[in-house]
Design a protein around this motif. Structure first.
Motif, PDB file in Angstrom:
ATOM      1  N   PHE A   1       0.814  -1.686  -0.086  1.00  0.00           N
ATOM      2  CA  PHE A   1      -0.008  -0.137  -0.152  1.00  0.00           C
ATOM      3  C   PHE A   1       0.992   1.114   0.166  1.00  0.00           C
ATOM      4  O   PHE A   1       0.285   2.399  -0.627  1.00  0.00           O
ATOM      5  N   CYS A   2       2.052   1.114   0.674  1.00  0.00           N
ATOM      6  CA  CYS A   2       2.930   2.127   1.085  1.00  0.00           C
ATOM      7  C   CYS A   2       3.293   2.353  -0.772  1.00  0.00           C
ATOM      8  O   CYS A   2       4.036   4.175  -1.291  1.00  0.00           O
TER       9      CYS A   2
ATOM     10  N   SER B   1       0.777   4.416  -2.154  1.00  0.00           N
ATOM     11  CA  SER B   1       0.921   5.576  -2.570  1.00  0.00           C
ATOM     12  C   SER B   1       0.325   6.283  -3.654  1.00  0.00           C
ATOM     13  O   SER B   1       1.462   6.702  -4.063  1.00  0.00           O
ATOM     14  N   ARG B   2      -0.165   7.618  -3.152  1.00  0.00           N
ATOM     15  CA  ARG B   2      -0.217   8.768  -3.877  1.00  0.00           C
ATOM     16  C   ARG B   2       0.572   9.649  -3.791  1.00  0.00           C
ATOM     17  O   ARG B   2       0.985  10.913  -3.864  1.00  0.00           O
TER      18      ARG B   2
ATOM     19  N   ARG C   1       5.963   6.437  -1.403  1.00  0.00           N
ATOM     20  CA  ARG C   1       6.285   5.832  -2.479  1.00  0.00           C
ATOM     21  C   ARG C   1       7.309   5.767  -2.812  1.00  0.00           C
ATOM     22  O   ARG C   1       7.618   4.975  -3.025  1.00  0.00           O
TER      23      ARG C   1
END
Length: 216
Positions: free
Chosen positions: A38-39, A42-43, A48
């Motif tokens: 998820f990291c 990430s946006r 990220r």
């Protein structure tokens, strides 16, 4: 016969150590890998970038080297008491496999067509609902084969714990080479790995068949 029983007992002890490493690594690395995935998606660009860089470093260096660094590093860098042998092995294994699992998770999640996310949004689903109700089953189906390969590899990688003198299966077998010049315990150790990997192969084959109704 007595020698065979002695070897078997020592190998079973080593298998117990390997089982601890295997179980603890899976229990911690599977959820940690999902968090790292998820990291990596990430946006928030700095998060990220950091996540993907760490994954790149972990996947690009040998697990044996990581075990040595985790065990000896703290004492050499800060002149403090480092981790004991088993905790050091577990930390290295968990970090390493979390990195590999994260890429499997990320590949599975990103392989779900964007149109399905958009359709879920049209239906008024939140991002959490979209993931749990639309994406999750498809991801499980897609990642099961590569995940099973990594988990079977983990079984064999437990042998690397001997680099810091954890008495796993192969290290126990090597004792008989040094002390009694017996080579066959090393091949006998291979039987333990074959049985364990064979059982996992059957389990994952069963799970794949159970999920075969869900075509992706």
């Amino acid at each position: 016969m007595q020698t065979f029983l002695t070897v078997t007992g020592r190998l079973i002890q080593g298998a117990g150590q390997a089982a601890i490493i295997f179980a603890a690594t899976l229990a911690a690395a599977l959820p940690l890998g999902l968090l790292v995935a998820f990291c990596s998606m990430s946006r928030f660009k700095p998060l990220r970038a950091v996540s993907r860089t760490l994954v790149w470093i972990i996947r690009g260096t040998p697990l044996m080297l990581q075990i040595i660094i985790v065990f000896y590093g703290p004492g050499l860098l800060w002149e403090t008491q480092g981790l004991d042998r088993m905790p050091a092995v577990l930390v290295a294994f968990i970090i390493n496999y979390a990195a590999y699992f994260s890429e499997i998770y990320r590949g599975g999640i990103e392989s779900v067509p964007q149109g399905q996310h958009e359709a879920a949004q049209v239906l008024g689903m939140t991002r959490g609902q979209t993931f749990s109700r639309v994406v999750l089953l498809q991801v499980v189906k897609r990642i099961l084969p590569p995940m099973s390969n990594e988990i079977i590899t983990l079984v064999k990688d437990t042998s690397l714990a001997r680099v810091i003198a954890i008495s796993e299966i192969i290290m126990e077998a090597q004792v008989f080479i040094r002390t009694q010049s017996l080579l066959w315990p090393l091949f006998y150790a291979g039987v333990f790995y074959l049985v364990f990997c064979g059982l996992l192969t059957l389990l994952f084959g069963y799970l794949e068949r159970k999920l075969s109704y869900f075509r992706v």
